[in-house]
Design a protein around this motif. Structure first.
Motif: not given
Length: 296
Positions: A243-257
Protein backbone atom coordinates in the motif's frame (compact mmCIF):
# COMPACT_ATOMS: atom_id res chain seq x y z
CA UNK A 1 -24.33 6.23 13.18
CA UNK A 2 -27.23 8.10 14.76
CA UNK A 3 -27.66 5.34 17.33
CA UNK A 4 -24.04 5.49 18.47
CA UNK A 5 -23.13 9.17 18.11
CA UNK A 6 -24.73 12.48 19.01
CA UNK A 7 -25.33 15.03 16.26
CA UNK A 8 -22.47 17.19 17.52
CA UNK A 9 -20.12 14.16 17.45
CA UNK A 10 -21.17 13.41 13.86
CA UNK A 11 -20.40 17.00 12.85
CA UNK A 12 -17.04 16.81 14.61
CA UNK A 13 -16.10 13.59 12.78
CA UNK A 14 -17.15 15.06 9.45
CA UNK A 15 -15.11 18.17 10.15
CA UNK A 16 -12.04 16.09 11.03
CA UNK A 17 -12.44 14.10 7.82
CA UNK A 18 -12.75 17.23 5.68
CA UNK A 19 -9.59 18.65 7.26
CA UNK A 20 -7.66 15.44 6.53
CA UNK A 21 -8.93 15.33 2.95
CA UNK A 22 -7.88 18.95 2.38
CA UNK A 23 -4.48 18.43 4.00
CA UNK A 24 -3.85 15.41 1.76
CA UNK A 25 -5.11 17.29 -1.30
CA UNK A 26 -7.29 14.27 -1.93
CA UNK A 27 -10.94 13.93 -2.94
CA UNK A 28 -13.73 12.21 -1.03
CA UNK A 29 -15.69 10.50 -3.81
CA UNK A 30 -18.96 9.28 -2.30
CA UNK A 31 -20.87 9.29 -5.60
CA UNK A 32 -21.75 5.77 -6.72
CA UNK A 33 -21.35 4.68 -10.33
CA UNK A 34 -22.07 1.90 -12.77
CA UNK A 35 -18.94 1.17 -14.82
CA UNK A 36 -19.19 -0.01 -18.43
CA UNK A 37 -16.61 -2.17 -20.20
CA UNK A 38 -16.73 -3.14 -23.87
CA UNK A 39 -14.46 -5.98 -24.98
CA UNK A 40 -12.42 -5.63 -21.74
CA UNK A 41 -11.91 -1.86 -22.21
CA UNK A 42 -13.21 0.73 -19.73
CA UNK A 43 -15.67 2.86 -21.67
CA UNK A 44 -17.91 4.90 -19.40
CA UNK A 45 -19.30 5.48 -15.92
CA UNK A 46 -22.84 6.59 -15.09
CA UNK A 47 -23.75 7.77 -11.61
CA UNK A 48 -26.44 6.00 -9.67
CA UNK A 49 -29.80 7.73 -9.62
CA UNK A 50 -33.50 7.01 -9.15
CA UNK A 51 -34.29 6.71 -12.87
CA UNK A 52 -33.09 4.48 -15.68
CA UNK A 53 -29.36 4.02 -16.23
CA UNK A 54 -28.40 4.36 -19.89
CA UNK A 55 -25.14 3.45 -21.61
CA UNK A 56 -24.30 4.23 -25.22
CA UNK A 57 -21.89 2.05 -27.20
CA UNK A 58 -19.92 3.20 -30.24
CA UNK A 59 -20.76 0.28 -32.50
CA UNK A 60 -22.04 1.61 -35.86
CA UNK A 61 -21.53 -1.74 -37.63
CA UNK A 62 -23.54 -3.51 -34.92
CA UNK A 63 -20.91 -6.20 -34.50
CA UNK A 64 -21.22 -8.56 -31.51
CA UNK A 65 -19.41 -7.06 -28.54
CA UNK A 66 -18.79 -8.29 -25.01
CA UNK A 67 -20.31 -5.92 -22.45
CA UNK A 68 -19.65 -5.98 -18.73
CA UNK A 69 -21.40 -3.65 -16.26
CA UNK A 70 -19.96 -3.25 -12.78
CA UNK A 71 -22.56 -2.47 -10.11
CA UNK A 72 -22.11 -0.03 -7.20
CA UNK A 73 -20.56 -1.83 -4.24
CA UNK A 74 -22.18 -0.20 -1.23
CA UNK A 75 -25.61 0.88 -2.36
CA UNK A 76 -28.52 -1.59 -2.09
CA UNK A 77 -30.17 -2.01 -5.49
CA UNK A 78 -31.86 -4.50 -7.76
CA UNK A 79 -32.19 -4.72 -11.53
CA UNK A 80 -35.77 -4.42 -12.75
CA UNK A 81 -35.09 -4.89 -16.45
CA UNK A 82 -32.38 -4.78 -19.09
CA UNK A 83 -33.09 -3.50 -22.59
CA UNK A 84 -31.03 -2.75 -25.70
CA UNK A 85 -31.64 -1.63 -29.28
CA UNK A 86 -30.04 -4.88 -30.42
CA UNK A 87 -30.02 -8.49 -29.29
CA UNK A 88 -28.65 -9.49 -25.86
CA UNK A 89 -27.07 -12.88 -25.29
CA UNK A 90 -25.82 -13.88 -21.82
CA UNK A 91 -22.25 -15.15 -21.64
CA UNK A 92 -21.39 -17.85 -19.12
CA UNK A 93 -17.99 -17.16 -17.62
CA UNK A 94 -15.54 -20.05 -17.43
CA UNK A 95 -12.97 -18.11 -15.44
CA UNK A 96 -11.85 -19.26 -11.97
CA UNK A 97 -13.52 -17.53 -9.04
CA UNK A 98 -11.89 -15.45 -6.33
CA UNK A 99 -13.68 -14.79 -3.03
CA UNK A 100 -12.54 -11.53 -1.42
CA UNK A 101 -13.39 -11.15 2.27
CA UNK A 102 -12.68 -7.92 4.09
CA UNK A 103 -13.87 -4.60 5.46
CA UNK A 104 -14.66 -1.28 3.76
CA UNK A 105 -11.21 -1.15 2.14
CA UNK A 106 -11.95 -4.40 0.31
CA UNK A 107 -15.45 -3.15 -0.44
CA UNK A 108 -14.03 -0.09 -2.18
CA UNK A 109 -15.65 2.51 0.06
CA UNK A 110 -15.37 6.09 -1.29
CA UNK A 111 -13.32 4.92 -4.28
CA UNK A 112 -16.05 6.16 -6.61
CA UNK A 113 -15.74 3.60 -9.41
CA UNK A 114 -16.59 -0.05 -8.60
CA UNK A 115 -14.22 -1.49 -11.20
CA UNK A 116 -11.20 0.33 -9.76
CA UNK A 117 -11.00 -1.01 -6.21
CA UNK A 118 -8.17 -3.43 -5.52
CA UNK A 119 -10.40 -6.52 -5.72
CA UNK A 120 -11.70 -5.69 -9.18
CA UNK A 121 -8.26 -4.77 -10.51
CA UNK A 122 -6.58 -7.83 -8.99
CA UNK A 123 -9.24 -10.09 -10.51
CA UNK A 124 -8.53 -8.72 -13.98
CA UNK A 125 -4.78 -9.17 -13.51
CA UNK A 126 -5.36 -12.79 -12.48
CA UNK A 127 -8.04 -13.38 -15.14
CA UNK A 128 -10.59 -14.54 -12.54
CA UNK A 129 -14.10 -13.49 -11.55
CA UNK A 130 -14.24 -11.73 -8.19
CA UNK A 131 -16.93 -12.13 -5.54
CA UNK A 132 -16.43 -9.03 -3.39
CA UNK A 133 -17.69 -9.61 0.14
CA UNK A 134 -16.12 -6.54 1.71
CA UNK A 135 -18.36 -5.05 4.41
CA UNK A 136 -17.69 -1.73 6.11
CA UNK A 137 -16.54 -1.74 9.77
CA UNK A 138 -16.12 -5.51 9.92
CA UNK A 139 -13.57 -7.23 12.16
CA UNK A 140 -12.46 -10.87 12.38
CA UNK A 141 -15.77 -12.59 13.09
CA UNK A 142 -16.36 -16.27 12.32
CA UNK A 143 -20.04 -15.47 11.72
CA UNK A 144 -19.01 -13.94 8.38
CA UNK A 145 -18.35 -17.50 7.16
CA UNK A 146 -21.75 -18.94 8.04
CA UNK A 147 -23.10 -21.34 5.36
CA UNK A 148 -20.15 -20.92 2.98
CA UNK A 149 -19.57 -24.68 3.03
CA UNK A 150 -22.98 -25.06 1.35
CA UNK A 151 -22.15 -22.68 -1.50
CA UNK A 152 -20.07 -23.25 -4.65
CA UNK A 153 -16.40 -23.24 -3.69
CA UNK A 154 -14.11 -20.50 -5.02
CA UNK A 155 -10.69 -21.25 -6.50
CA UNK A 156 -8.82 -18.88 -4.21
CA UNK A 157 -9.68 -16.74 -1.20
CA UNK A 158 -8.31 -13.39 -0.07
CA UNK A 159 -9.06 -12.10 3.40
CA UNK A 160 -8.21 -8.61 4.64
CA UNK A 161 -9.38 -7.60 8.11
CA UNK A 162 -7.55 -6.10 11.06
CA UNK A 163 -7.58 -2.32 10.84
CA UNK A 164 -10.99 -2.21 12.57
CA UNK A 165 -9.87 -4.77 15.17
CA UNK A 166 -7.02 -2.46 16.10
CA UNK A 167 -9.46 0.44 16.41
CA UNK A 168 -12.21 -1.54 18.21
CA UNK A 169 -11.26 -0.67 21.79
CA UNK A 170 -10.84 -4.36 22.70
CA UNK A 171 -7.81 -5.78 24.48
CA UNK A 172 -5.39 -7.97 22.54
CA UNK A 173 -6.35 -11.33 24.15
CA UNK A 174 -9.99 -10.80 23.14
CA UNK A 175 -9.01 -9.87 19.58
CA UNK A 176 -6.65 -12.84 19.45
CA UNK A 177 -9.49 -15.20 20.40
CA UNK A 178 -11.72 -13.70 17.68
CA UNK A 179 -8.94 -14.10 15.12
CA UNK A 180 -8.29 -17.70 16.13
CA UNK A 181 -11.98 -18.59 15.78
CA UNK A 182 -12.21 -16.83 12.43
CA UNK A 183 -9.17 -18.47 10.86
CA UNK A 184 -10.10 -21.91 12.19
CA UNK A 185 -13.51 -21.52 10.60
CA UNK A 186 -11.91 -20.25 7.37
CA UNK A 187 -9.61 -23.28 7.19
CA UNK A 188 -12.58 -25.61 7.79
CA UNK A 189 -14.85 -24.01 5.17
CA UNK A 190 -12.13 -23.88 2.49
CA UNK A 191 -9.99 -26.95 3.21
CA UNK A 192 -8.22 -27.31 -0.17
CA UNK A 193 -8.07 -23.73 -1.43
CA UNK A 194 -5.16 -21.24 -1.40
CA UNK A 195 -5.79 -18.49 1.14
CA UNK A 196 -4.07 -15.12 0.84
CA UNK A 197 -4.16 -13.11 4.07
CA UNK A 198 -3.59 -9.39 3.51
CA UNK A 199 -2.52 -7.75 6.75
CA UNK A 200 -3.74 -4.18 7.48
CA UNK A 201 -2.57 -1.57 5.01
CA UNK A 202 -1.03 1.81 5.85
CA UNK A 203 -3.04 4.37 7.80
CA UNK A 204 -1.77 7.72 8.96
CA UNK A 205 -2.27 7.02 12.69
CA UNK A 206 -0.49 3.65 12.83
CA UNK A 207 2.24 5.14 15.03
CA UNK A 208 -0.26 5.54 17.87
CA UNK A 209 -1.06 2.94 20.52
CA UNK A 210 -4.56 1.57 21.08
CA UNK A 211 -6.12 -0.43 23.91
CA UNK A 212 -4.83 -3.63 22.27
CA UNK A 213 -1.32 -2.27 21.82
CA UNK A 214 0.65 -1.09 18.83
CA UNK A 215 -0.28 -1.55 15.18
CA UNK A 216 2.69 -3.89 14.78
CA UNK A 217 1.52 -6.05 17.70
CA UNK A 218 -1.90 -6.41 16.08
CA UNK A 219 -0.36 -7.41 12.73
CA UNK A 220 1.94 -9.96 14.40
CA UNK A 221 -0.99 -11.49 16.27
CA UNK A 222 -3.08 -11.68 13.09
CA UNK A 223 -0.28 -13.34 11.12
CA UNK A 224 0.38 -15.93 13.81
CA UNK A 225 -3.29 -16.89 14.18
CA UNK A 226 -3.66 -17.31 10.41
CA UNK A 227 -0.63 -19.59 10.19
CA UNK A 228 -1.64 -21.60 13.26
CA UNK A 229 -5.09 -22.27 11.80
CA UNK A 230 -4.34 -22.99 8.13
CA UNK A 231 -0.62 -23.75 8.02
CA UNK A 232 1.04 -23.89 4.63
CA UNK A 233 -2.15 -23.02 2.77
CA UNK A 234 -1.94 -19.48 4.14
CA UNK A 235 0.10 -17.00 2.16
CA UNK A 236 0.71 -13.80 4.10
CA UNK A 237 0.80 -10.50 2.21
CA UNK A 238 2.27 -7.54 4.09
CA UNK A 239 -0.30 -4.78 3.77
CA UNK A 240 2.29 -2.10 4.52
CA UNK A 241 4.46 -3.36 1.64
CA UNK A 242 1.68 -3.29 -0.98
CA UNK A 243 0.00 0.00 0.00
CA UNK A 244 1.11 3.61 -0.57
CA UNK A 245 2.25 5.64 2.43
CA UNK A 246 0.99 8.93 1.01
CA UNK A 247 -2.26 10.54 2.25
CA UNK A 248 -2.98 11.82 -1.27
CA UNK A 249 -3.61 8.19 -2.29
CA UNK A 250 -6.48 7.92 0.19
CA UNK A 251 -9.96 9.34 -0.39
CA UNK A 252 -10.28 10.50 3.21
CA UNK A 253 -6.61 11.37 3.52
CA UNK A 254 -5.78 8.65 6.02
CA UNK A 255 -7.55 5.27 5.75
CA UNK A 256 -9.59 4.47 2.61
CA UNK A 257 -7.64 4.34 -0.68
CA UNK A 258 -8.86 6.28 -3.68
CA UNK A 259 -8.48 5.06 -7.27
CA UNK A 260 -4.81 6.02 -7.23
CA UNK A 261 -4.26 4.09 -4.01
CA UNK A 262 -6.05 0.99 -5.30
CA UNK A 263 -4.16 1.19 -8.59
CA UNK A 264 -0.93 1.23 -6.56
CA UNK A 265 -2.02 -1.82 -4.54
CA UNK A 266 -3.40 -4.08 -7.27
CA UNK A 267 -0.21 -4.79 -9.28
CA UNK A 268 1.76 -5.34 -6.07
CA UNK A 269 -0.82 -7.83 -4.84
CA UNK A 270 -0.71 -9.51 -8.24
CA UNK A 271 3.09 -9.78 -8.11
CA UNK A 272 2.86 -11.44 -4.71
CA UNK A 273 0.40 -14.02 -6.03
CA UNK A 274 2.53 -14.63 -9.14
CA UNK A 275 5.66 -15.06 -7.01
CA UNK A 276 3.81 -17.68 -4.99
CA UNK A 277 2.73 -19.39 -8.21
CA UNK A 278 6.35 -19.59 -9.39
CA UNK A 279 7.61 -20.89 -6.06
CA UNK A 280 4.83 -23.49 -5.96
CA UNK A 281 5.75 -24.55 -9.52
CA UNK A 282 2.17 -24.18 -10.74
CA UNK A 283 1.06 -24.10 -14.40
CA UNK A 284 1.33 -20.83 -16.32
CA UNK A 285 -2.34 -20.11 -15.66
CA UNK A 286 -2.39 -19.26 -11.99
CA UNK A 287 -5.70 -20.87 -11.15
CA UNK A 288 -7.76 -23.48 -12.97
CA UNK A 289 -11.47 -23.18 -12.36
CA UNK A 290 -13.27 -26.00 -10.60
CA UNK A 291 -15.65 -26.20 -13.52
CA UNK A 292 -12.72 -26.81 -15.87
CA UNK A 293 -11.30 -29.41 -13.50
CA UNK A 294 -14.59 -31.30 -13.45
CA UNK A 295 -15.13 -31.12 -17.20
CA UNK A 296 -11.49 -32.06 -17.85
Amino acid sequence: IKGEMTFSEILQKLGETVIKVNQARSRLDIIQHFDLYQDTHYLDAVRLGDSEIEFKLDNPQRQPVHVKIWLPLYKPLSIRSLDADGSIQPVQSARPRMLALGDSITQGFVAGKPSFNYVSQLAEFLDVDAINQGIGSMVHDKGILTDWENLPQPDLVTTAYGTNDWHSGKLLPEIEADMAAYFQRLAFVFPDIPIFVITPIWRDDLHKSKECGSFQQLVACLSQQAIDAAGSRVHLIDGLEVSPHNPACFSDGWLHPNIAGFSYMAPRLYKTVKDWQIQADLPDKTFVSRKAKIEG
